[in-house]
Design a protein around this motif. Structure first.
Motif, PDB file in Angstrom:
ATOM      1  N   GLY A  84       0.831  -1.210   0.000  1.00 21.74           N
ATOM      2  CA  GLY A  84       0.000   0.000   0.000  1.00 21.74           C
ATOM      3  C   GLY A  84       0.860   1.252   0.000  1.00 21.74           C
ATOM      4  O   GLY A  84       0.626   2.191  -0.769  1.00 21.74           O
ATOM      5  N   ILE A  85       1.868   1.271   0.864  1.00 20.34           N
ATOM      6  CA  ILE A  85       2.762   2.426   0.929  1.00 20.34           C
ATOM      7  C   ILE A  85       3.494   2.597  -0.404  1.00 20.34           C
ATOM      8  O   ILE A  85       3.568   3.701  -0.951  1.00 20.34           O
ATOM      9  N   THR A  86       3.989   1.478  -0.930  1.00 14.86           N
ATOM     10  CA  THR A  86       4.731   1.558  -2.201  1.00 14.86           C
ATOM     11  C   THR A  86       3.856   2.141  -3.306  1.00 14.86           C
ATOM     12  O   THR A  86       4.294   3.015  -4.057  1.00 14.86           O
ATOM     13  N   VAL A  87       2.615   1.661  -3.373  1.00 12.41           N
ATOM     14  CA  VAL A  87       1.721   2.171  -4.416  1.00 12.41           C
ATOM     15  C   VAL A  87       1.509   3.681  -4.266  1.00 12.41           C
ATOM     16  O   VAL A  87       1.588   4.432  -5.234  1.00 12.41           O
ATOM     17  N   VAL A  88       1.288   4.125  -3.029  1.00  9.60           N
ATOM     18  CA  VAL A  88       1.011   5.550  -2.810  1.00  9.60           C
ATOM     19  C   VAL A  88       2.227   6.419  -3.131  1.00  9.60           C
ATOM     20  O   VAL A  88       2.104   7.441  -3.808  1.00  9.60           O
ATOM     21  N   VAL A  89       3.402   6.013  -2.666  1.00  3.40           N
ATOM     22  CA  VAL A  89       4.550   6.902  -2.863  1.00  3.40           C
ATOM     23  C   VAL A  89       5.118   6.847  -4.276  1.00  3.40           C
ATOM     24  O   VAL A  89       5.721   7.814  -4.734  1.00  3.40           O
ATOM     25  N   THR A  90       4.920   5.709  -4.982  1.00  9.34           N
ATOM     26  CA  THR A  90       5.545   5.609  -6.300  1.00  9.34           C
ATOM     27  C   THR A  90       4.676   6.133  -7.440  1.00  9.34           C
ATOM     28  O   THR A  90       5.125   6.184  -8.568  1.00  9.34           O
ATOM     29  N   GLU A  91       3.446   6.517  -7.122  1.00  8.25           N
ATOM     30  CA  GLU A  91       2.607   6.969  -8.233  1.00  8.25           C
ATOM     31  C   GLU A  91       3.056   8.354  -8.715  1.00  8.25           C
ATOM     32  O   GLU A  91       3.768   9.067  -8.015  1.00  8.25           O
ATOM     33  N   ARG A  92       2.634   8.695  -9.910  1.00  9.59           N
ATOM     34  CA  ARG A  92       3.002   9.983 -10.502  1.00  9.59           C
ATOM     35  C   ARG A  92       2.580  11.105  -9.564  1.00  9.59           C
ATOM     36  O   ARG A  92       1.460  11.144  -9.083  1.00  9.59           O
ATOM     37  N   GLY A  93       3.522  11.999  -9.251  1.00  7.75           N
ATOM     38  CA  GLY A  93       3.213  13.084  -8.334  1.00  7.75           C
ATOM     39  C   GLY A  93       3.325  12.677  -6.879  1.00  7.75           C
ATOM     40  O   GLY A  93       3.073  13.468  -5.978  1.00  7.75           O
ATOM     41  N   GLY A  94       3.692  11.406  -6.613  1.00  5.76           N
ATOM     42  CA  GLY A  94       3.901  10.950  -5.235  1.00  5.76           C
ATOM     43  C   GLY A  94       5.233  11.440  -4.696  1.00  5.76           C
ATOM     44  O   GLY A  94       5.951  12.184  -5.369  1.00  5.76           O
ATOM     45  N   ILE A  95       5.582  11.004  -3.461  1.00  9.21           N
ATOM     46  CA  ILE A  95       6.818  11.544  -2.893  1.00  9.21           C
ATOM     47  C   ILE A  95       8.060  10.840  -3.429  1.00  9.21           C
ATOM     48  O   ILE A  95       9.167  11.296  -3.236  1.00  9.21           O
ATOM     49  N   LEU A  96       7.867   9.693  -4.089  1.00 13.81           N
ATOM     50  CA  LEU A  96       9.006   8.977  -4.686  1.00 13.81           C
ATOM     51  C   LEU A  96       8.520   8.320  -5.978  1.00 13.81           C
ATOM     52  O   LEU A  96       8.388   7.108  -6.046  1.00 13.81           O
ATOM     53  N   PRO A  97       8.219   9.139  -7.005  1.00 13.82           N
ATOM     54  CA  PRO A  97       7.533   8.608  -8.187  1.00 13.82           C
ATOM     55  C   PRO A  97       8.377   7.584  -8.956  1.00 13.82           C
ATOM     56  O   PRO A  97       9.493   7.893  -9.368  1.00 13.82           O
ATOM     57  N   ILE A  98       7.865   6.364  -9.062  1.00 15.22           N
ATOM     58  CA  ILE A  98       8.477   5.333  -9.920  1.00 15.22           C
ATOM     59  C   ILE A  98       7.312   4.662 -10.649  1.00 15.22           C
ATOM     60  O   ILE A  98       6.833   3.609 -10.238  1.00 15.22           O
ATOM     61  N   PRO A  99       6.814   5.309 -11.709  1.00 12.72           N
ATOM     62  CA  PRO A  99       5.580   4.851 -12.365  1.00 12.72           C
ATOM     63  C   PRO A  99       5.590   3.368 -12.739  1.00 12.72           C
ATOM     64  O   PRO A  99       4.571   2.691 -12.608  1.00 12.72           O
ATOM     65  N   ILE A 100       6.745   2.851 -13.174  1.00 15.65           N
ATOM     66  CA  ILE A 100       6.790   1.451 -13.619  1.00 15.65           C
ATOM     67  C   ILE A 100       6.509   0.510 -12.452  1.00 15.65           C
ATOM     68  O   ILE A 100       5.657  -0.380 -12.539  1.00 15.65           O
ATOM     69  N   LEU A 101       7.211   0.723 -11.345  1.00 18.90           N
ATOM     70  CA  LEU A 101       6.998  -0.090 -10.146  1.00 18.90           C
ATOM     71  C   LEU A 101       5.536  -0.002  -9.707  1.00 18.90           C
ATOM     72  O   LEU A 101       4.897  -0.996  -9.357  1.00 18.90           O
ATOM     73  N   ASN A 102       5.006   1.223  -9.787  1.00 20.62           N
ATOM     74  CA  ASN A 102       3.622   1.462  -9.421  1.00 20.62           C
ATOM     75  C   ASN A 102       2.672   0.604 -10.255  1.00 20.62           C
ATOM     76  O   ASN A 102       1.755  -0.035  -9.725  1.00 20.62           O
ATOM     77  N   LYS A 103       2.921   0.574 -11.545  1.00 18.14           N
ATOM     78  CA  LYS A 103       2.059  -0.196 -12.446  1.00 18.14           C
ATOM     79  C   LYS A 103       2.157  -1.691 -12.148  1.00 18.14           C
ATOM     80  O   LYS A 103       1.147  -2.400 -12.105  1.00 18.14           O
ATOM     81  N   VAL A 104       3.403  -2.175 -11.980  1.00 12.37           N
ATOM     82  CA  VAL A 104       3.631  -3.600 -11.735  1.00 12.37           C
ATOM     83  C   VAL A 104       2.911  -4.048 -10.460  1.00 12.37           C
ATOM     84  O   VAL A 104       2.173  -5.041 -10.452  1.00 12.37           O
ATOM     85  N   ILE A 105       3.106  -3.295  -9.388  1.00 11.55           N
ATOM     86  CA  ILE A 105       2.472  -3.675  -8.124  1.00 11.55           C
ATOM     87  C   ILE A 105       0.951  -3.592  -8.236  1.00 11.55           C
ATOM     88  O   ILE A 105       0.235  -4.469  -7.747  1.00 11.55           O
TER      89      ILE A 105
END
Ligand SMILES: Nc1ncnc2c1ncn2[C@@H]1O[C@H](COP(=O)(O)OP(=O)(O)O)[C@@H](O)[C@H]1O
Ligand SMILES: [Mg+2]
Lengths: 222, 262
Positions: free
Chosen positions: A35-56
């Motif tokens: 849950g934390i990873t999804v929130v922080v890695t999304e676009r505009g999050g505090i640690l944006p990593i869109p690819i990781l976000n999509k995979v998870i």
């Protein structure tokens, strides 16, 4: 009513509690991490990593779309690998943890997204790192909502333990199926249902009470 | 203290269009000044001030704060620079999970200060903003003005050189606004702090700013002293602002003259 009832119920209850406790703990740990990873890695999050976000996101959706009973079957080899058996409470804990984690991840994600963006900006503005923001802003600010999310999850896991009776998980669910359904022991069936209802009530009360006491401390009026 | 050169920033909207929020901004702000930036809604005020501590990522340009080019900083360096640039917000943005003390302690925890240092520093700062008696309260128990005092205390905790204020008084009533502005004047003097404040309220400008800039459609269209702005407005925005105020006073005079009173 026969004299083996109390004994059977007691053993069933202990097995259920054992499974619920450990499954909830593991599911909560995995769910929080996801849950934390999804929130922080999304676009505009505090640690944006869109690819990781999509995979998870994809993994979460995939696991969530499988009916639990099918998930158990798929996870049998995994259980055997992790705990050495695909039978009994330990195997059920593996399946329950993995089965409930994506569900928890989604409700945790929603709870964390409720935290006002301004609070995160304020933390950024004083030089807080992403890790600091996660553990000292995001989680504490969302705590009442997280407790409510955990309560829902623990109750869902309690219900799932009954389904896990299908792999001989033991517990109250198995009891109801083996004795109540297969051997026509209606006394056991009803007693089991009663205990499960009580158990769910107690979990709900505990969750509500905890969430409310946090809320009241923060929002008390003089 | 702050020099901004050729700062531009655009947003791309969901429909694929781009909005040029800032368009080649040049700005110089002296050390110890209280500098006002005024403009109508959507002019780019918030975008500009948020670029100064890189809460917003500019497209191009340079931003020198205290001799350091903020645009060249990454990760940890940027976070350290931010410790020396305090910021306060219209919506206060306090943490509900922490008491007043805890909120002011937060930046000090971030800076890795010891418990004893934090206690001493928070005590001092709360005294400065006149909230010593509220240390154990939660934000929900405070009035708007008190919340903004906590916001100011939090922004000042790490002893910054610059304070950025994005419409910090816009959610407050006139009396509270006055007391917050007085507090900002006070800390500007006592701490030799450079203050950059954004506003759409002329009262605020008049009350505490020395120099100012007018922003319109993402460009600075006028800079100078506040006095010059009121006496000799040049840009369209300035004229509109001053005109609105003059109209207001004229109408009030008329109404009062007829004996209606206000
Ligand atoms: N995150 C954003 N995404 C898209 N457009 C934005 C965003 N933030 C601001 N804008 C646009 O940029 C322009 C300037 O906005 P802003 O700096 O907030 O103005 P002000 O603070 O002066 O009211 C406006 O047209 C606004 O709609
Ligand atoms: Mg704004």
């Amino acid at each position: 009513m026969r004299d083996d009832l109390i004994d059977l119920l007691w053993t069933g209850l202990l097995e259920t509690l054992y499974m619920v406790f450990w499954s909830s703990l593991f599911a909560l740990a995995i769910g929080l991490a996801l849950g934390i990873t999804v929130v922080v890695t999304e676009r505009g999050g505090i640690l944006p990593i869109p690819i990781l976000n999509k995979v998870i996101g994809f993994i979460i959706n995939t696991v969530r779309s499988l009916p639990f009973i099918i998930l158990i079957v798929i996870l049998l080899p995994v259980s055997r690998f992790i705990v050495g058996t695909s039978l009994g409470p330990k195997a059920a804990i593996v399946a329950l943890s993995i089965g409930a984690a994506p569900f928890l991840a989604r409700i945790i994600e929603n709870s964390l997204k409720e935290v006002a963006g301004g609070k995160i900006e304020a933390a950024k503005s004083v030089g807080a790192s992403p890790v600091t923001i996660i553990f000292r802003v995001l989680i504490p600010e969302a705590l009442p909502a997280l407790v409510r999310a955990a309560t829902i999850a623990v109750i869902a896991i309690t219900e799932f333990t009954a389904v896990a009776g299908a792999i001989g998980a033991g517990g109250l669910g198995s009891l109801a199926i083996r004795f109540g359904y297969q051997r026509f022991r209606e006394d056991i069936l009803f007693a089991t249902v009663l205990v499960i209802i009580l158990l769910v009530q107690i979990i709900q009360w505990t969750g509500d009470l905890t969430a409310r006491s946090i809320q009241q401390r923060r929002f008390k009026r003089e | 203290m702050i020099t901004v050169q050729q700062l531009s920033k655009s947003y791309s909207t969901t429909k694929g269009a781009t909005i040029q929020a800032l368009d080649g901004i040049d700005l110089h702000i002296d050390r110890g000044d209280i500098f006002g930036i005024i403009g109508f809604s959507g002019a780019g005020k918030s975008t500009l001030i948020r670029c100064l501590n890189r809460l917003e990522e500019p497209d191009t340009g340079s931003i020198i704060v205290g001799g350091q080019d903020i645009m060249l900083l990454k990760g940890k360096e940027l976070r350290q620079a931010r410790q020396k640039i305090g910021m306060i917000f219209q919506q206060f943005n306090l943490l509900d999970s922490r008491t007043v003390f805890g909120n002011v302690a937060f930046p000090l925890e971030v800076a890795g200060k010891s418990k004893a240092e934090i206690r001493d520093r928070v005590t001092d700062i709360l005294e400065l903003v006149q909230l010593s008696d509220k240390a154990g309260m939660y934000p929900s128990q405070l009035s708007g003005g008190q919340k903004q005092r906590v916001g100011i205390a939090r922004a000042l905790a790490n002893d910054p050189d610059v304070l950025l204020s994005d419409e910090a008084t816009s959610a407050l009533d006139p009396e509270t606004t006055h007391s917050i502005l007085e507090l900002m004047k006070d800390i500007n003097r006592k701490l030799k702090l450079t203050i950059v404040l954004i506003t759409h309220e002329l009262d605020v400008l008049q009350h505490i700013c020395n120099r100012m800039a007018v922003i319109e459609g993402g460009r600075i269209v006028e800079t100078g002293t506040v006095d010059k702005f009121f006496i000799q407005p040049e840009s369209a925005t300035s004229k509109r602002f001053v005109h609105i105020v003059q109209n207001y006073y004229a109408n009030r005079f008329l109404v009062e003259g007829q004996g209606a009173g206000i």
